[in-house]
Design an enzyme around this catalytic site. Sequence first.
Site, mmCIF file in Angstrom:
data_model
loop_
_atom_site.group_PDB
_atom_site.id
_atom_site.type_symbol
_atom_site.label_atom_id
_atom_site.label_comp_id
_atom_site.label_asym_id
_atom_site.label_seq_id
_atom_site.Cartn_x
_atom_site.Cartn_y
_atom_site.Cartn_z
ATOM 1 N N ALA A 1 -2.525 -0.562 0.978
ATOM 2 C CA ALA A 1 -3.053 0.748 1.236
ATOM 3 C C ALA A 1 -3.903 0.716 2.456
ATOM 4 O O ALA A 1 -4.766 0.169 2.494
ATOM 5 C CB ALA A 1 -3.637 1.316 0.057
ATOM 6 N N GLY A 2 -3.851 1.910 3.272
ATOM 7 C CA GLY A 2 -4.775 2.105 4.224
ATOM 8 C C GLY A 2 -4.427 1.966 5.708
ATOM 9 O O GLY A 2 -4.964 2.371 6.812
ATOM 10 N N GLY B 1 -2.715 6.139 1.875
ATOM 11 C CA GLY B 1 -2.418 7.159 2.727
ATOM 12 C C GLY B 1 -3.324 7.777 3.775
ATOM 13 O O GLY B 1 -3.267 8.721 4.451
ATOM 14 N N LYS C 1 4.582 -3.619 -9.524
ATOM 15 C CA LYS C 1 3.197 -3.172 -8.829
ATOM 16 C C LYS C 1 2.492 -2.297 -9.660
ATOM 17 O O LYS C 1 3.065 -1.133 -9.761
ATOM 18 C CB LYS C 1 3.634 -2.615 -7.367
ATOM 19 C CG LYS C 1 2.321 -2.138 -6.493
ATOM 20 C CD LYS C 1 2.596 -1.135 -5.598
ATOM 21 C CE LYS C 1 1.311 -0.660 -4.990
ATOM 22 N NZ LYS C 1 1.300 0.235 -3.941
ATOM 23 N N ASN D 1 3.292 2.253 3.103
ATOM 24 C CA ASN D 1 4.435 3.397 2.978
ATOM 25 C C ASN D 1 4.134 4.686 4.071
ATOM 26 O O ASN D 1 5.055 4.954 5.027
ATOM 27 C CB ASN D 1 4.398 3.645 1.784
ATOM 28 C CG ASN D 1 5.508 4.903 1.477
ATOM 29 O OD1 ASN D 1 6.652 4.732 1.781
ATOM 30 N ND2 ASN D 1 4.955 6.105 1.422
ATOM 31 N N THR D 2 2.948 5.281 3.847
ATOM 32 C CA THR D 2 2.722 6.443 4.585
ATOM 33 C C THR D 2 2.691 6.132 6.250
ATOM 34 O O THR D 2 2.970 7.176 7.019
ATOM 35 C CB THR D 2 1.187 7.059 4.238
ATOM 36 O OG1 THR D 2 1.381 7.292 2.867
ATOM 37 C CG2 THR D 2 1.121 8.189 5.075
#
Length: 265
Positions: free
Chosen positions: A194-195, A167, A106, A216-217
């Site tokens: 992301a986001g 994040g 990635k 992830n976050t």
Amino acid sequence: MATTETTVTDALVIAGRCFRSRLIVGTGKYRSLGEMVQAHEASGAEMVTVAVRRVNLTDKTKESLLDYIDRKKFFLLPNTAGCYTAEEAIRTARLGREVGLSEWVKLEVIGDERTLFPDTEQLIEATRVLVKEGFVVLPYTNDDLVVARKLIDAGAAAVMPLGAPIGSGMGIQNQANIRILRERVTEVPLVVDAGVGTASDATVAMELGADGVLMNTAIAQAQNPVLMAQAMKNAVEAGRQAYLAGRIPKKLYASASSPLDGVVR
């Protein structure tokens, strides 16, 4: 675990490899590694991304993040998080392959420290170099069609546009751009990266036509990461089903659920 294409219905296929789950999860920001393991299991994901720079690659006497990832269950996707130049990202990807992590990567090349937006010029260059060296490259990019086309021309195996800053948890900020990307990017999978902040964000991404979602976050920092991981699993599946089913058109006025045509009054 990834499996063969012939045994999977509606599989996510990247570079000829098939995955039943369209959810990809990360390994950072968990309160404990034990909690991470439980969340991974609950997510139903088959691909897990890990920053090469966070992995203990040399001292075998010390604990490693890799000790908590069952590579019989999860396909490992190393990432170049923290790299700010093409040269730095290429070197990190090579290191990951040399120590046996994977020939997949990635690819992240960050251009701004505060927003973590990608440096697209450096990203395209790094993609071109790594593809020539035999890597399967999944670049994290912005939601720009022109950049996406250049990454595909450089040999990217997927295009991974951000939904919002990494994040941030703000969800898909520019749905129109994701829709345009879905319409115009047909050669490789489109994975929103992301986001995402909660399950509805993941569903929206999939309803817009994304082939997958990487997060992830949103899971790791939730009050209950294991429960959130399960929610994200369900959200991605629901969004995919809704996209395939085809939503009704939006209308300004009402349309009766039980039409009265032919009813005797």
